[in-house]
Write an enzyme that holds these catalytic residues in place. Structure first.
Site, PDB file in Angstrom:
ATOM      1  N   GLY A   1       0.824  -1.215   0.000  1.00  0.00           N
ATOM      2  CA  GLY A   1       0.000   0.000   0.000  1.00  0.00           C
ATOM      3  C   GLY A   1       0.852   1.257   0.000  1.00  0.00           C
ATOM      4  O   GLY A   1       0.535   2.242  -0.684  1.00  0.00           O
ATOM      5  N   THR A   2       1.929   1.233   0.751  1.00  0.00           N
ATOM      6  CA  THR A   2       2.803   2.407   0.846  1.00  0.00           C
ATOM      7  C   THR A   2       3.370   2.766  -0.524  1.00  0.00           C
ATOM      8  O   THR A   2       3.401   3.941  -0.910  1.00  0.00           O
ATOM      9  CB  THR A   2       3.954   2.124   1.846  1.00  0.00           C
ATOM     10  OG1 THR A   2       3.373   1.761   3.099  1.00  0.00           O
ATOM     11  CG2 THR A   2       4.852   3.319   2.010  1.00  0.00           C
TER      12      THR A   2
ATOM     13  N   ASN B   1      -7.577   3.685   9.413  1.00  0.00           N
ATOM     14  CA  ASN B   1      -7.095   2.447  10.011  1.00  0.00           C
ATOM     15  C   ASN B   1      -7.280   2.396  11.526  1.00  0.00           C
ATOM     16  O   ASN B   1      -7.367   1.328  12.106  1.00  0.00           O
ATOM     17  CB  ASN B   1      -5.620   2.233   9.664  1.00  0.00           C
ATOM     18  CG  ASN B   1      -4.789   3.478   9.806  1.00  0.00           C
ATOM     19  OD1 ASN B   1      -5.110   4.519   9.238  1.00  0.00           O
ATOM     20  ND2 ASN B   1      -3.715   3.389  10.563  1.00  0.00           N
TER      21      ASN B   1
ATOM     22  N   GLN C   1      -7.616   0.162   3.882  1.00  0.00           N
ATOM     23  CA  GLN C   1      -8.514  -0.448   4.873  1.00  0.00           C
ATOM     24  C   GLN C   1      -9.916  -0.673   4.330  1.00  0.00           C
ATOM     25  O   GLN C   1     -10.716  -1.334   4.980  1.00  0.00           O
ATOM     26  CB  GLN C   1      -8.588   0.436   6.138  1.00  0.00           C
ATOM     27  CG  GLN C   1      -7.282   0.547   6.898  1.00  0.00           C
ATOM     28  CD  GLN C   1      -6.844  -0.761   7.561  1.00  0.00           C
ATOM     29  OE1 GLN C   1      -7.613  -1.711   7.683  1.00  0.00           O
ATOM     30  NE2 GLN C   1      -5.594  -0.818   7.990  1.00  0.00           N
TER      31      GLN C   1
ATOM     32  N   SER D   1      -3.726  -2.828  -0.451  1.00  0.00           N
ATOM     33  CA  SER D   1      -2.645  -3.677   0.031  1.00  0.00           C
ATOM     34  C   SER D   1      -3.154  -5.096   0.275  1.00  0.00           C
ATOM     35  O   SER D   1      -4.211  -5.270   0.894  1.00  0.00           O
ATOM     36  CB  SER D   1      -2.120  -3.077   1.339  1.00  0.00           C
ATOM     37  OG  SER D   1      -1.177  -3.939   1.911  1.00  0.00           O
ATOM     38  N   GLY D   2      -2.401  -6.086  -0.198  1.00  0.00           N
ATOM     39  CA  GLY D   2      -2.847  -7.477  -0.080  1.00  0.00           C
ATOM     40  C   GLY D   2      -3.039  -7.946   1.348  1.00  0.00           C
ATOM     41  O   GLY D   2      -4.022  -8.611   1.670  1.00  0.00           O
ATOM     42  N   HIS D   3      -2.114  -7.562   2.236  1.00  0.00           N
ATOM     43  CA  HIS D   3      -2.138  -8.193   3.561  1.00  0.00           C
ATOM     44  C   HIS D   3      -3.256  -7.696   4.464  1.00  0.00           C
ATOM     45  O   HIS D   3      -3.414  -8.171   5.583  1.00  0.00           O
ATOM     46  CB  HIS D   3      -0.770  -8.087   4.248  1.00  0.00           C
ATOM     47  CG  HIS D   3      -0.380  -6.742   4.759  1.00  0.00           C
ATOM     48  ND1 HIS D   3      -0.380  -6.455   6.104  1.00  0.00           N
ATOM     49  CD2 HIS D   3       0.036  -5.625   4.141  1.00  0.00           C
ATOM     50  CE1 HIS D   3       0.037  -5.211   6.280  1.00  0.00           C
ATOM     51  NE2 HIS D   3       0.296  -4.686   5.101  1.00  0.00           N
TER      52      HIS D   3
ATOM     53  N   THR E   1      10.437  -7.688 -11.829  1.00  0.00           N
ATOM     54  CA  THR E   1       9.782  -8.971 -12.131  1.00  0.00           C
ATOM     55  C   THR E   1       8.598  -9.170 -11.193  1.00  0.00           C
ATOM     56  O   THR E   1       8.705  -8.937  -9.986  1.00  0.00           O
ATOM     57  CB  THR E   1      10.800 -10.126 -11.989  1.00  0.00           C
ATOM     58  OG1 THR E   1      11.875  -9.847 -12.887  1.00  0.00           O
ATOM     59  CG2 THR E   1      10.182 -11.473 -12.319  1.00  0.00           C
TER      60      THR E   1
ATOM     61  N   CYS F   1       1.524   0.971  13.340  1.00  0.00           N
ATOM     62  CA  CYS F   1       2.725   1.633  12.866  1.00  0.00           C
ATOM     63  C   CYS F   1       3.251   2.647  13.879  1.00  0.00           C
ATOM     64  O   CYS F   1       4.401   3.022  13.809  1.00  0.00           O
ATOM     65  CB  CYS F   1       2.455   2.314  11.534  1.00  0.00           C
ATOM     66  SG  CYS F   1       1.735   1.201  10.349  1.00  0.00           S
TER      67      CYS F   1
END
Ligand code: PLP
Length: 390
Positions: free
Chosen positions: A75-76, A154, A182, A202-204, A240, A328
């Site tokens: 995300g960042t 968040n 979020q 963001s995936g996580h 890649t 964070c």
């Protein structure tokens, strides 16, 4: 806590468990199908079709076209790529407008741009964390190159009026970016019908692995790549492809799209039970944020006159994971910038705990937390000088 011990994980805004279906979809790309999608030979080239399927699945969740989706590392990175591109493609304008409650990924980037000569204006929020839209209308002007406001916060879970803000940005000739890290997977979206130019995810945060994200760039919006090198991602993001994680993100997006409504109502029921149980059994607590406009999984609750960190440590002994402020900012004892921007009194901001749930939580876990929390709070208040002097 040993790794094998039971964990009650109420910290899903920090990160989420990888869904078993996601793990299964990823495995072949970590074992047999390890080729490079850019290779000419079939062994590598066949992998590209799976990257494109992932792109289609993510685009379907966003209500976007696959060509509008660029895979990134997190995300960042997406936030950086969007805002920097917008500033670079509008050199005649030098102003960035953000909210005061952005994630550090946007906030610290804005500070860095300010040091480099850009002007940054911040939209304030009220005591519930709602944006001051009148101020937003004053700040967004014909010198603004990009407006960046998060879709959902968040820490509080507050959902922001981003369609209105995107419209406001466009009426002033500015681009609009939203950090939706979020919100994606929790808030239904149809970007094709919106005026949003850039969206970060963001995936996580949605049951895919860490280290993969995406950026939506609306068709026709000029884009300057942030990571420069090879021609991957149609020359928009070099490097890649992280194939296994991209495939995982695609699968996570598909699961989110198919289950969003059912999941939201289940998760909301658990969150509401937790919140109401806390309000009923523990004195001097307050819910932070805009309870009518917030994510279904998030509760930010202040336990007055005690330290959030001490609460977390005692909960940790029962295997209960939550967060004080945002993950964070944990590690520094300053109240979070979000709660400070909301003007939450010092005695409450220090005792704020964020519980964030997911589809993998259960009502039994909620009951367990409701059983363990009241004695933890009572014990800490007994030894709190602030509580005893109030
Ligand atoms: N934006 C928001 C609103 C977040 O909550 C987070 C992570 O906590 C990020 C950005 C950063 O995402 P990532 O960890 O993928 O870089």
């Amino acid at each position: 806590m040993g790794e094998e011990e039971k964990v009650i994980y109420f910290d899903n805004n920090a990160t989420t468990a990888v869904a078993p279906e996601v793990f299964e979809a990823m495995t072949p790309f970590l074992t047999k199908l390890y080729g490079n999608p850019s290779s000419i030979h079939h062994f590598g080239g066949q992998v590209m079709a799976h990257v494109e399927t992932a792109r289609e699945r993510l685009a379907a969740l966003l209500g976007a076209a696959p060509t509008e989706v660029i895979f990134t590392s997190c995300g960042t990175e997406s936030d950086n790529a969007a805002i920097r591109s917008a500033m670079l493609t509008c050199p005649q304008r030098d102003k960035l407008v953000i909210s005061k409650v952005e994630h550090p990924a946007v906030l610290n980037l804005a500070k860095d741009l300010e040091r480099r000569g850009y002007r940054v204006s911040m939209i304030p929020v009220d005591g519930k964390g709602k944006l001051d839209m009148e101020r937003a209308r004053e700040l967004i002007d014909n010198q603004t190159s990009v407006v960046s406001v998060m879709w959902a916060n968040n820490e509080t879970g507050n959902i922001y009026p981003i369609y209105e803000l995107a419209d406001l940005a466009h009426r002033n000739g500015a681009l609009f970016h939203t950090d939706a890290v979020q919100a994606v997977g929790k808030v239904p979206m149809n970007l094709s019908e919106s005026q949003i130019d850039f969206l970060s995810l963001s995936g996580h945060k949605l049951h895919a692995p860490k280290g993969v994200g995406a950026l939506y760039v609306r068709r026709g919006v000029r884009f300057r790549p942030f990571v420069i090198g090879g021609h991957q991602e149609s020359n928009r993001r070099a490097g890649t492809e992280n194939v296994a994680s991209v495939v995982g993100l695609g699968k996570a997006a598909e699961l989110a799209r198919l289950n969003i409504e059912k999941e939201n109502s289940q998760v909301r029921a658990m969150r509401d039970k937790l919140e109401q149980g806390i309000l009923k059994t523990i004195p001097e607590v307050r819910v932070n944020g805009d309870v009518e406009h917030r994510l279904p999984n998030t509760a930010n609750i202040s336990f007055e006159y005690i330290e959030g960190e001490s609460i977390l440590m005692l909960l940790d002994m029962f295997g209960i994971c939550a967060s004080s402020g945002s993950a964070c900012t944990t590690g520094s004892l300053e109240p979070s910038h979000v709660l400070r921007a909301m003007g939450i009194p010092y005695t409450a901001a220090h005792g704020a705990i964020r519980f964030s749930l997911s589809r993998y939580n259960t009502m039994d876990e909620v009951d367990f937390v409701l059983e363990k929390l009241p004695p933890v709070i009572a014990r800490l208040r007994e030894i709190s000088p602030y509580w005893n002097q109030k």
